[in-house]
Scaffold this active site. Structure first.
Site, short mmCIF file in Angstrom:
data_model
loop_
_atom_site.label_atom_id
_atom_site.label_comp_id
_atom_site.label_asym_id
_atom_site.label_seq_id
_atom_site.Cartn_x
_atom_site.Cartn_y
_atom_site.Cartn_z
N GLU A 1 16.38 67.11 1.73
CA GLU A 1 15.29 66.21 2.09
C GLU A 1 15.36 64.90 1.31
O GLU A 1 15.14 63.81 1.87
CB GLU A 1 13.94 66.89 1.84
N ASP B 1 22.93 66.98 4.76
CA ASP B 1 23.61 68.21 4.33
C ASP B 1 24.80 67.87 3.42
O ASP B 1 25.02 68.52 2.39
CB ASP B 1 24.11 69.00 5.55
#
Length: 453
Positions: A303, A385
Site C-alpha cells: 500500500e 507488488d
C-alpha cells in the site's frame, strides 16, 4: 485552445440538436448491448468457476475443500449478479420507454408547489427534489437484493456479521449523509451552471475537484466514525514494525488505527488516507486476527508503494482529466432540444435531467474508460507488488496474498476477457508469478508469537 474547444462544441451542438436523431432508441440499444456484453462475460467467468482443478501455482497452498468452497462462492455471486442485472435492465428500460422521468419531475414540482414556500420552488430546488426522490426509489427497489446479498449469500459462506438492526441503521445514516452533503453540493453544482453560461464546464470542473479534495479530508474524520469504531493500534511488535517501515519510506504517518470491520464482515483489508502531509494507516481487525505481523507488514509495504510511486496522484490527475472531458461534452448536450423532447420533456430543459440523459448517451464510452482504467490500475498493482518485493517482502507478500484469497474466498482464477473488463487488480496467480512464487514453495503457518502485537 479554448477558442478551438468553443468552436468545436458549437459545431457539435448544432449537428446533434436534430429532431431526426432517435435518442431514445439509441440509448435503449446501448443499454441492451452493454447488458449482453456483460452477460457474455459473466458466462465465460462462470465456466471458469465450474472448474474442479486447483491452479498449479496454488496446489501446495489450497486444499480441495477450500477451493471448491471458493468456486461455489464465486458461482453464487455470479448468479446473484445475473439476476440483479436482469432486474436493473428491466427497470432501466421501463424508465426510458415509458417516460418515467417526466412523470417524476412533474410530481416533485406539484409537491413543491403545494407544500414548499415560494422561495423553494425554482429549478434548483425541484432538481434536487427530483434527484433525491429518484435515488430513494432506486434504494427501495434495490433493498430486497441488498438484504438477500448480506443475509443469505454472505451469511451462507460465513462472511456476514451485521445484524438487521445494523443493516437498517447503516441505511438510514447513508440517506441522512446524502441529504446533508448532497443538498449543498448539488445546489452549488446547479447554481454554477445557471450562473456561468457557456463557460460553466470550466467552473464546474474546478468545483468538482474542490469537492473531491474536501471529501478526502472529511471522509476519514467525519464519515468513517459514523459507521465504524476506530481505535489506536496497541503498542507491540506490529506497531513498532509498521512505524519503522513508514519512517524508512518517509511516509508522513500521523495515526495508526484499527477498524472494527468484523462487526459487518469477515473480509480483510488495510488502507491509508489523509492529507499529503498528515496521513493515517487503518488496519482491519480481521486482518490482524488472521495474519502474522510480517504478512501485515508486507501488505502495508504494498500500500505504501502506491504512495511512494505517486499512484494516488496519478489516479487523481486521470480522474480530473476525465471530468474535464465529461463536463466539456455536457456543454454540447445541455441545450439539446431533441434529446429532451425524445424523453418527454417538451419546452423545458432542466439541468439535472440534461445531465442524467447525457450520462445515458455517454454510457458506451464509459465501458471503454473502465477498460482503460483497469489496464492502468493493474499495472500499478504489479508495480506496488514489485516495490514490496524490493523491500524484501516477496515471501511474506505472497503468503499474505494467498491467505487473503483463502479467507475472502476470492476466485482463484479468472477468464482473461472477464478479468480485463472487470478487475482493477491482477488475479492471484498473476501476482504470485510476478513476485517469483512457485508451486514448489509453501506458505508456513504463522506462530502465535508472529500474530501477537
Amino acid at each position: 485552445m479554448f477558442d478551438f474547444l468553443y468552436s468545436t462544441a458549437a459545431s457539435l451542438t448544432s449537428r446533434l440538436d436534430n429532431p431526426s436523431i432517435p435518442w431514445k432508441q439509441l440509448i435503449l440499444t446501448f443499454a441492451v448491448g452493454e447488458f449482453c456484453l456483460e452477460t457474455y462475460l459473466q458466462y465465460r467467468q462462470y465456466r471458469v468457476l465450474q472448474r474442479k482443478t486447483i491452479p498449479p501455482q496454488l496446489k501446495n497452498e489450497i486444499d480441495q475443500k477450500t477451493f471448491d468452497k471458493s468456486q461455489a462462492y464465486g458461482r453464487a455471486k455470479a448468479k446473484f449478479g445475473l439476476v440483479q442485472g436482469i432486474w436493473s435492465q428491466i427497470k432501466n428500460i421501463a424508465v426510458i420507454k415509458y417516460d418515467m422521468m417526466p412523470l417524476l419531475w412533474a410530481a416533485t414540482g406539484t409537491f413543491l408547489a403545494n407544500y414548499a414556500p415560494a422561495r423553494f420552488q425554482g429549478e434548483i430546488t425541484q432538481g434536487l427534489a427530483f434527484a433525491f426522490a429518484y435515488s430513494w426509489i432506486e434504494t427501495l427497489l434495490g433493498l430486497p437484493f441488498s438484504w438477500y446479498y448480506h443475509f443469505h449469500l454472505e451469511e451462507k459462506f460465513g462472511f456476514n456479521k451485521q445484524t438487521p438492526g445494523l443493516f437498517f441503521s447503516d441505511l438510514v445514516k447513508g440517506q441522512a449523509l446524502s441529504l446533508a452533503f448532497g443538498v449543498p453540493v448539488g445546489a452549488a453544482f446547479l447554481k454554477i451552471i445557471q450562473a456561468t453560461g457557456d463557460n460553466f464546464f470550466l467552473y464546474i470542473w474546478l468545483f468538482t475537484l474542490a469537492v473531491q479534495l474536501g471529501a478526502v479530508t472529511i471522509y476519514p474524520i467525519v464519515i468513517v466514525p459514523l459507521f465504524n469504531k476506530l481505535t489506536p493500534l496497541e503498542p507491540g511488535k506490529l506497531k513498532e514494525r509498521v512505524e519503522a517501515l513508514a519512517g524508512k519510506l518517509e511516509f508522513p504517518l500521523d495515526e495508526l488505527q484499527v477498524i472494527d470491520g468484523s462487526k459487518r464482515s469477515a473480509h480483510s483489508n488495510a488502507y491509508f488516507t489523509g492529507l499529503p502531509w498528515k496521513k493515517k494507516i487503518v488496519i482491519y481487525d480481521t486482518l490482524i486476527a488472521k495474519s502474522s505481523v510480517p504478512e501485515i507488514e508486507a501488505v502495508l509495504a504494498h500500500e505504501l508503494g502506491h504512495w511512494k510511486m505517486g499512484h494516488t496522484t496519478s489516479l487523481l490527475a486521470i480522474s480530473s482529466f476525465h471530468l474535464f472531458w465529461v463536463f466539456g461534452l455536457f456543454r454540447v448536450f445541455i441545450n439539446n432540444n431533441s434529446l429532451y423532447e425524445s424523453f418527454g420533456f417538451h419546452n423545458i430543459r432542466p439541468i439535472i435531467i440534461g445531465f442524467i440523459l447525457f450520462n445515458e448517451v455517454l454510457s458506451p464510452t464509459d465501458s471503454l474508460v473502465k477498460l482503460g482504467m483497469n489496464i492502468w490500475t493493474r499495472r500499478m498493482e504489479f508495480q506496488a507488488d514489485e516495490f514490496s518485493h524490493r523491500l524484501g517482502y516477496a515471501r511474506e507478500l505472497a503468503s499474505s496474498l494467498i491467505k487473503l484469497q483463502i479467507q475472502n474466498l476470492s476466485s482463484m482464477d479468472a477468464d482473461w476477457m472477464y478479468s480485463a473488463y472487470h478487475y482493477s487488480h491482477p488475479i492471484l496467480t498473476e501476482r504470485l508469478k510476478a513476485v517469483g512464487w512457485t508451486s514448489e514453495q509453501k506458505v508456513s503457518s504463522s506462530t502465535d508469537a508472529e500474530k501477537t502485537q
